[in-house]
Scaffold this motif. Sequence first.
Motif, short mmCIF file in Angstrom:
data_model
loop_
_atom_site.label_atom_id
_atom_site.label_comp_id
_atom_site.label_asym_id
_atom_site.label_seq_id
_atom_site.Cartn_x
_atom_site.Cartn_y
_atom_site.Cartn_z
N LEU A 53 -11.62 -1.35 -16.30
CA LEU A 53 -11.11 -0.58 -15.16
C LEU A 53 -11.31 -1.35 -13.84
CD1 LEU A 53 -12.33 3.01 -16.11
CD2 LEU A 53 -10.00 2.11 -16.23
N ARG A 54 -12.44 -2.03 -13.74
CA ARG A 54 -12.67 -2.82 -12.52
C ARG A 54 -11.67 -3.95 -12.42
NH1 ARG A 54 -18.05 -1.02 -13.12
NH2 ARG A 54 -18.40 -2.35 -14.93
N PHE A 55 -11.36 -4.58 -13.56
CA PHE A 55 -10.37 -5.66 -13.56
C PHE A 55 -9.01 -5.15 -13.11
CE2 PHE A 55 -6.86 -7.68 -15.86
CZ PHE A 55 -6.96 -8.97 -15.38
N VAL A 56 -8.60 -3.99 -13.69
CA VAL A 56 -7.29 -3.42 -13.33
C VAL A 56 -7.25 -3.07 -11.85
CG1 VAL A 56 -5.76 -1.43 -13.67
CG2 VAL A 56 -6.83 -2.53 -15.65
N THR A 57 -8.29 -2.42 -11.38
CA THR A 57 -8.31 -1.99 -9.98
C THR A 57 -8.26 -3.19 -9.04
OG1 THR A 57 -9.62 -0.05 -10.61
CG2 THR A 57 -9.61 -0.65 -8.28
N ARG A 58 -9.05 -4.21 -9.33
CA ARG A 58 -9.09 -5.39 -8.45
C ARG A 58 -7.77 -6.14 -8.48
NH1 ARG A 58 -15.07 -7.27 -10.56
NH2 ARG A 58 -16.30 -5.78 -9.30
N GLU A 59 -7.18 -6.26 -9.68
CA GLU A 59 -5.93 -7.00 -9.79
C GLU A 59 -4.83 -6.33 -8.97
OE1 GLU A 59 -3.32 -9.21 -13.21
OE2 GLU A 59 -4.09 -7.21 -13.69
N ILE A 60 -4.74 -5.01 -9.05
CA ILE A 60 -3.70 -4.31 -8.31
C ILE A 60 -4.02 -4.28 -6.82
CG2 ILE A 60 -2.51 -2.10 -8.03
CD1 ILE A 60 -2.96 -1.59 -11.00
N GLU A 61 -5.29 -4.05 -6.48
CA GLU A 61 -5.67 -4.02 -5.06
C GLU A 61 -5.50 -5.38 -4.40
OE1 GLU A 61 -9.62 -2.50 -4.97
OE2 GLU A 61 -8.98 -0.38 -5.06
N ALA A 62 -5.63 -6.46 -5.18
CA ALA A 62 -5.44 -7.79 -4.60
C ALA A 62 -4.01 -7.98 -4.10
CB ALA A 62 -5.78 -8.86 -5.64
N VAL A 63 -3.07 -7.39 -4.75
CA VAL A 63 -1.67 -7.44 -4.32
C VAL A 63 -1.38 -6.35 -3.30
CG1 VAL A 63 0.73 -7.35 -5.11
CG2 VAL A 63 -1.00 -8.45 -6.54
N ALA A 64 -2.06 -5.20 -3.48
CA ALA A 64 -1.92 -4.06 -2.56
C ALA A 64 -0.46 -3.64 -2.37
CB ALA A 64 -2.56 -4.36 -1.22
N PRO A 65 0.23 -3.29 -3.43
CA PRO A 65 1.64 -2.88 -3.29
C PRO A 65 1.75 -1.52 -2.59
CG PRO A 65 0.86 -2.43 -5.51
CD PRO A 65 -0.26 -3.15 -4.83
N HIS A 66 2.86 -1.32 -1.94
CA HIS A 66 3.11 0.00 -1.39
C HIS A 66 4.44 0.52 -1.94
CE1 HIS A 66 4.96 -2.73 1.68
NE2 HIS A 66 5.94 -1.86 1.58
N PRO A 67 4.62 1.82 -2.00
CA PRO A 67 5.81 2.40 -2.64
C PRO A 67 7.11 1.85 -2.07
CG PRO A 67 4.20 4.11 -2.18
CD PRO A 67 3.69 2.87 -1.52
N GLY A 68 8.01 1.45 -2.95
CA GLY A 68 9.33 0.98 -2.52
C GLY A 68 9.37 -0.44 -2.02
N GLU A 69 8.25 -1.15 -2.07
CA GLU A 69 8.20 -2.50 -1.49
C GLU A 69 9.12 -3.46 -2.24
OE1 GLU A 69 4.93 -6.01 -0.44
OE2 GLU A 69 4.31 -4.19 -1.52
N ASP A 70 9.16 -3.37 -3.56
CA ASP A 70 9.99 -4.30 -4.32
C ASP A 70 11.48 -4.09 -4.00
OD1 ASP A 70 9.85 -1.79 -5.44
OD2 ASP A 70 9.92 -2.49 -7.51
N ALA A 71 11.88 -2.85 -3.84
CA ALA A 71 13.28 -2.58 -3.51
C ALA A 71 13.62 -3.11 -2.11
CB ALA A 71 13.55 -1.07 -3.58
N GLU A 72 12.67 -2.99 -1.19
CA GLU A 72 12.90 -3.48 0.18
C GLU A 72 13.07 -5.00 0.19
OE1 GLU A 72 13.30 -3.76 4.31
OE2 GLU A 72 13.57 -2.08 2.90
N ILE A 73 12.23 -5.70 -0.57
CA ILE A 73 12.34 -7.17 -0.62
C ILE A 73 13.65 -7.57 -1.27
CG2 ILE A 73 11.34 -9.27 -1.59
CD1 ILE A 73 8.60 -7.99 -1.32
N ASP A 74 14.02 -6.86 -2.36
CA ASP A 74 15.30 -7.15 -3.01
C ASP A 74 16.47 -6.99 -2.05
OD1 ASP A 74 14.46 -7.87 -5.55
OD2 ASP A 74 14.39 -5.81 -6.28
#
Length: 540
Positions: free
Chosen positions: A176-197
């Motif tokens: 769980l710590r690995f998952v949390t850190r991996e995602i928090e390292a990128v820190a995505p926010h909702p809709g970000e991928d669509a905005e970049i696209d």
Amino acid sequence: MLEELHVRDLALIEDVRLEFGPGMTVLTGETGAGKTALVGALKLLVGERADSTLVRAGAQEALVEGRVVGTDGELVAVRKVSADGRSRCWIDGGMATVGQLAEGLGPHFDLHGQHEHQALLSPPQHVGYLDRHIGEAATGALAAYRVALGGYRDAVSTLRRLESELADSERTGDYLRFVTREIEAVAPHPGEDAEIDRRLPMMEHGERLTAAASEAFASLRSDGGAGDALARAQSVLARVAGLDPALDSLTDRLTVALAAVDDIGGEIRDYGGAIEYDPAALNTAQARLSALASLKKKYGPHLDDVIRTAAESAERLDRLECGASSLGEAQDRVATAKGDLEAAAGQLADVRGRAVPGFVSALGDAVSDLAMGGVRFDVGTADLAFEEWTEDGPQRVEFLYAPGSDQPARPLSKIASGGEVSRVMLAMKGVLGKADRVPVLVFDEIDAGIGGATADAVGRRLRQLAADHQVLVITHLAQVAVHGDAHIVVEKTDEDGAVRTRAREIDEQERVLEIARMLSGSDTGTSRAHAEELLASARA
């Protein structure tokens, strides 16, 4: 209520159509005429097992159709059994399974005779009979018990889940710590991928897009461009305005086009000015999109799934990190819920226990005039282990029966006589009264082994039941038959060497003849007089 029954090619029945009304309908006829076949047709209609031996000899298939009307409207069911044993069902014109047929029509019927289709012989059903006799006190206590049982099961489920999570807490925590850190390292926010696209094409082709926008703007808005040409044309036409409506219309359209060119030119200029051709920014956006894609591949498929996974992992990690206290709280909740459940169970058992003497007494009184003198009833209860408590309570409830005062009470399901079972059920129905919600009651061979005054008492009891139910009775006794509101005669005929069963409702005059036949086996003046006397007495 059963309103219509159509039976074709079943046993000896070639084709019979019957209509039924409310109250009590009796079916009579010589032994072997085929009365039981009509009961068999009802059994097929409520989903009982079928086999090819039911199909009339020489026919391809047997057919049973029934129309039932209740508080929820009308229901039409069809059951076909082919000569090769296959069974097909329809409900309201749609194909159905035998199970759906049983579920749809079964609750409308209670059939009694020869140990078949009788809830009375099923001990798990007994507690329901007792509760219906008790009424609101049992209903309320049972509802409170079920709420407490649900609360206890929920508390145990939570505890088991927490125990499972804590059993491998170290490895789970690392993951769980690995998952949390991996995602928090990128820190995505909702809709970000669509905005970049959406922005990426502009960033990738910025230089060409800027040049194209600049050239297009110059063509539209620079000196000598399209805008100037349109303006000159408008000026020329303005000098002859009002001379010809047709030309004035074209001038108006030209004015609109000039305004559109101005607007488009402004938007192209703004578009070109917003483009930032920055190779470093492009690299950053592409790297960001790649990082988001990697997270979606592992925790997606959508970015919202990735963000939710991060939140859930963090929450589970918090529970693990404070697992000792959470486990203690969950254990306390289970203990509290168990106490509540035990209290509710005790209340339910107390309500039932206090009602047993009255229930047993009422049942004994109800069978006292049904040729069952000396019989004794009891209600056996056995406490279940806590882990075995069910939705119906903490005890096993079973009706007990002793055929004589000197005989030990045994489970009711061990009674050998179908006639006795039917009479006990008749008494039970009388004790329950309106609390019994099954609308159609069918009694077969309820008159086995009785006669005279007892048969008359059985008939009167059946007629009492008909005040709250539709009652269908197959009987060999005139003393029972005279109590019917309607009378159907089942006859066996021999036409051209073929034996067939027919059934029809008879009028009052024919009824006297049928009752006379049942009394003496023949139609005589004496038997007719006796039949008329019995009918008059029943009506009184």
